[in-house]
Design a protein around this motif. Sequence first.
Motif, short mmCIF file in Angstrom:
data_model
loop_
_atom_site.label_atom_id
_atom_site.label_comp_id
_atom_site.label_asym_id
_atom_site.label_seq_id
_atom_site.Cartn_x
_atom_site.Cartn_y
_atom_site.Cartn_z
N TYR A 37 0.84 -1.20 0.00
CA TYR A 37 0.00 0.00 0.00
C TYR A 37 0.88 1.25 0.00
CZ TYR A 37 -3.14 3.60 1.74
OH TYR A 37 -3.84 4.76 1.90
N GLU A 38 1.86 1.25 0.88
CA GLU A 38 2.71 2.44 1.01
C GLU A 38 3.57 2.70 -0.23
OE1 GLU A 38 2.84 2.33 5.88
OE2 GLU A 38 4.59 1.63 4.74
N GLU A 39 4.00 1.63 -0.86
CA GLU A 39 4.81 1.80 -2.08
C GLU A 39 3.96 2.22 -3.28
OE1 GLU A 39 7.14 -1.76 -2.83
OE2 GLU A 39 7.69 -1.83 -0.69
N GLY A 40 2.64 2.11 -3.14
CA GLY A 40 1.74 2.53 -4.22
C GLY A 40 1.62 1.54 -5.36
N ILE A 41 2.13 0.32 -5.16
CA ILE A 41 2.10 -0.66 -6.25
C ILE A 41 0.67 -1.15 -6.52
CG2 ILE A 41 2.64 -2.68 -4.79
CD1 ILE A 41 4.04 -2.20 -8.33
N GLY A 47 -2.05 0.40 -6.81
CA GLY A 47 -2.78 1.19 -7.80
C GLY A 47 -2.00 1.39 -9.09
N ALA A 48 -0.86 0.71 -9.20
CA ALA A 48 -0.04 0.91 -10.41
C ALA A 48 -0.68 0.24 -11.62
CB ALA A 48 1.37 0.35 -10.19
N ARG A 58 6.70 0.22 -13.59
CA ARG A 58 6.79 -0.23 -12.18
C ARG A 58 6.23 -1.65 -12.05
NH1 ARG A 58 3.95 3.03 -8.16
NH2 ARG A 58 5.12 1.65 -6.79
#
Length: 350
Positions: free
Chosen positions: A23-27, A29-30, A36
């Motif tokens: 979640y924190e790395e934003g993966i 929603g990638a 990425r």
Amino acid sequence: MVSFYPGPSQVHEKVPKWVKSAYEEGILGANHRSSRFQHLMKSVYHELHTKLQIPNDYSIVFTSSATECWEIIAQSFIQETSFHLYNGAFGEKWHRYTKPLVGHAVGYEFDYQEPLDLDQIIIPEDIELLCITQNETSNATQISSERMAMLRSKYPDTLIAVDATSSMGGILLDFSQADIWFASVQKCFGLPAGMGILICSPSAAARAEEIHEYDHYNSWLFMRSHAENHQTHITPNVLDIYLLDQVLKDRKGISSIHSKTVERYEHWTSFWEKQPQVRSLIQSSEAQSFTVIGIEGEPESIKSYHKKAKDAGFWLGKGYGSWKKNTFRIANFPAISKEHIEALQEALRA
Ligand SMILES: *Cc1c(COP(=O)(O)O)cnc(C)c1O
């Protein structure tokens, strides 16, 4: 509660931490066409090949489940004939699901109490694909590596497909012994359900190219063309892909996992030998699964074991189908901690 169900099973204890980092790395929603995402795919493929010893020329695609793999195989790797060797519910289901999709799917049931005896079976020469369940989760049996080697050498020119759903990631599989292998992540990988892994040899790929099947969104050639580009044919289960990458990075190679699994299996076996009211469901030690332990007894004893486990905070796996009352199963999957095994044995000890 801690689950000893053989799938879906207890997830790896670091899953909450990894979900947070995803979640924190934003993966999460990638975009699955982004670099990425491609970077993550490259990493997870690398981890699968190295940690599980999958040959580099075998290709890997992600599916939604092992069940979807059954369908993909029927669509993309069989034109007319398949031969299904099985001794339990999952192998039988694979045959049943394939039947309506191909011209001629032949089923052959063998005795679950005995190791697969190839001398007893005649498999016609013109069979396109031989299908076998390496680890039959329903009755806690497996096809040993020696038997898999015998199958390969008896039918060197036939493509072999293997359901290794409840063993891949838990024991050492020799991928050169077959052409198509598949599993799902909620068993030996200790992850939340919702993704399957389908692995194909160059010979399987060549056969798929010959058949040239592109009729479905999940036609294997279509899926592979995306995979070669480190992408997917659909918006995938990014969380499971991320978790698979993390769990593999966290783990040692499959040889050392294999030793641990076998050691724990032997430990369970000697534990149950000392319990007077129950016995191993499978008598032949060669046919016993390393990753799913099946125990049999009178319904009263089975009930009392379920209760003892539950009172101590554990779920045992219920027996499959009609075996609910007189058997139970215990997952021997890598994500289960040694402490939990010891605590469960303490609670169950007669
Ligand atoms: C669990 C299991 C399946 C089905 O897996 P899904 O991911 O639910 O489709 C198939 N074969 C075997 C041997 C299994 O143990």
